[in-house]
Scaffold this active site. Structure first.
Site, mmCIF file in Angstrom:
data_model
loop_
_atom_site.group_PDB
_atom_site.id
_atom_site.type_symbol
_atom_site.label_atom_id
_atom_site.label_comp_id
_atom_site.label_asym_id
_atom_site.label_seq_id
_atom_site.Cartn_x
_atom_site.Cartn_y
_atom_site.Cartn_z
ATOM 1 N N HIS A 1 0.829 -1.205 0.000
ATOM 2 C CA HIS A 1 0.000 0.000 0.000
ATOM 3 C C HIS A 1 0.867 1.261 0.000
ATOM 4 C CE1 HIS A 1 -2.923 -2.878 2.002
ATOM 5 N NE2 HIS A 1 -3.634 -2.418 0.987
ATOM 6 N N GLN B 1 -9.412 -7.145 -10.678
ATOM 7 C CA GLN B 1 -9.995 -5.896 -10.184
ATOM 8 C C GLN B 1 -9.470 -4.698 -10.980
ATOM 9 O OE1 GLN B 1 -10.321 -4.779 -5.815
ATOM 10 N NE2 GLN B 1 -8.561 -3.541 -6.407
#
Length: 284
Positions: free
Chosen positions: A37, A155
């Site tokens: 992240h 995704q």
């Protein structure tokens, strides 16, 4: 770094930046942040002078027997990590903010085709929830850029289709999968693994490498996929799929498909933990 939980505060911060003609990059997350992240945040900082990271565990993308209630929630830790990176704003909305009519009665966005294979088969409704929350975040933040990781390859392709089909005025930026030294793709769900499972988990990446090498040697995709499933089963995994597909459509590849346009993808359970990973053949 500022942390906001409601739309009024978010819009006030965004308005001030736009009045200064500053571009904005968005990094959508479900929290429990790790090095993968943070790599997305650093990439976002290269795109725009202002970066918004969102943390929201989205209920509509979890099935009835999935891990919504136990998904790790570490907001204080996430705040500290983002602040250390000089992220400008953390948007951590409640379910009521994201779904003012309730998550059960919320509108839903379906992206056809790309969401109906692989993960779409094994997690019905999952991508409708993802598409809906991503569209909501794009509408709320109205970023110039949005940064996603390639680990969730399906995704990523869905988000690209969503952006293109709805004519959204932003650019989707993709970042290659961040891995541990032993090849395991970074994931918040890795926290579920016990020591023995963690030691076995890198076999997923090793199997992806083997699938790519076998395809390069000319073996048929069906044979490779079957052998990959057996390889994981022998190691104690329960694979949902081991597949070779065309990277941008995730459809089965014809025999004359260029090697660099293919990707290998795996989803497998190790104990109660479901892990996914992929390897674009163009990355060889």
């Amino acid at each position: 770094m500022q942390t906001v939980h409601d739309l009024a505060s978010l819009r006030a911060a965004l308005r001030a930046w736009r009045q200064q003609d500053q571009r904005i990059a968005l990094v959508p997350t479900m929290g429990s942040l790790h090095a993968g992240h943070y790599a997305l945040v650093r990439r976002a900082q290269q795109c725009a002078p202002r970066v918004v990271a969102s943390v929201f565990v989205n209920p509509t993308q979890f099935g009835p027997n999935e891990d919504y209630t136990r998904y790790p929630r570490t907001l204080a830790q996430d705040q500290a990590g983002l602040a250390a990176l000089d992220c400008d704003l953390l948007f951590a909305p409640t379910v009521e903010v994201m779904y003012p009519c309730g998550s059960e009665d919320a509108l839903s966005i379906h992206v056809p085709g790309i969401t109906e294979v692989l993960e779409g088969v094994h997690r019905p409704g999952h991508f409708d929830g993802v598409a809906t929350v991503v569209a909501k975040l794009f509408a709320m933040v109205q970023p110039d850029y949005a940064v996603f990781g390639e680990k969730d390859w399906q995704q990523l392709q869905m988000v690209r289709r969503l952006q293109r089909d709805l004519g959204m005025a932003l650019e989707i930026i993709a970042l290659p999968t961040v891995r541990e030294a032993d090849g395991l793709a970074l994931s918040s769900r890795n926290l579920y693994l016990d020591a023995a499972q963690r030691a076995r988990a890198p076999l997923i990446h090793a199997t992806l490498l083997w699938m790519r090498a076998a395809a390069q040697q000319g073996h048929t995709h069906a044979v490779i996929e079957h052998a990959a499933v057996q390889r994981l089963q022998r190691a104690g995994f329960a694979p949902d799929y081991c597949a070779i597909r065309v990277a941008d459509t995730l459809q089965p590849a014809s025999g004359d498909a260029p090697f660099a346009q293919l990707i290998a993808l795996i989803a497998a359970r190790l104990g109660s933990t479901r892990l996914i990973d992929n390897l674009p053949f163009a990355a060889s």
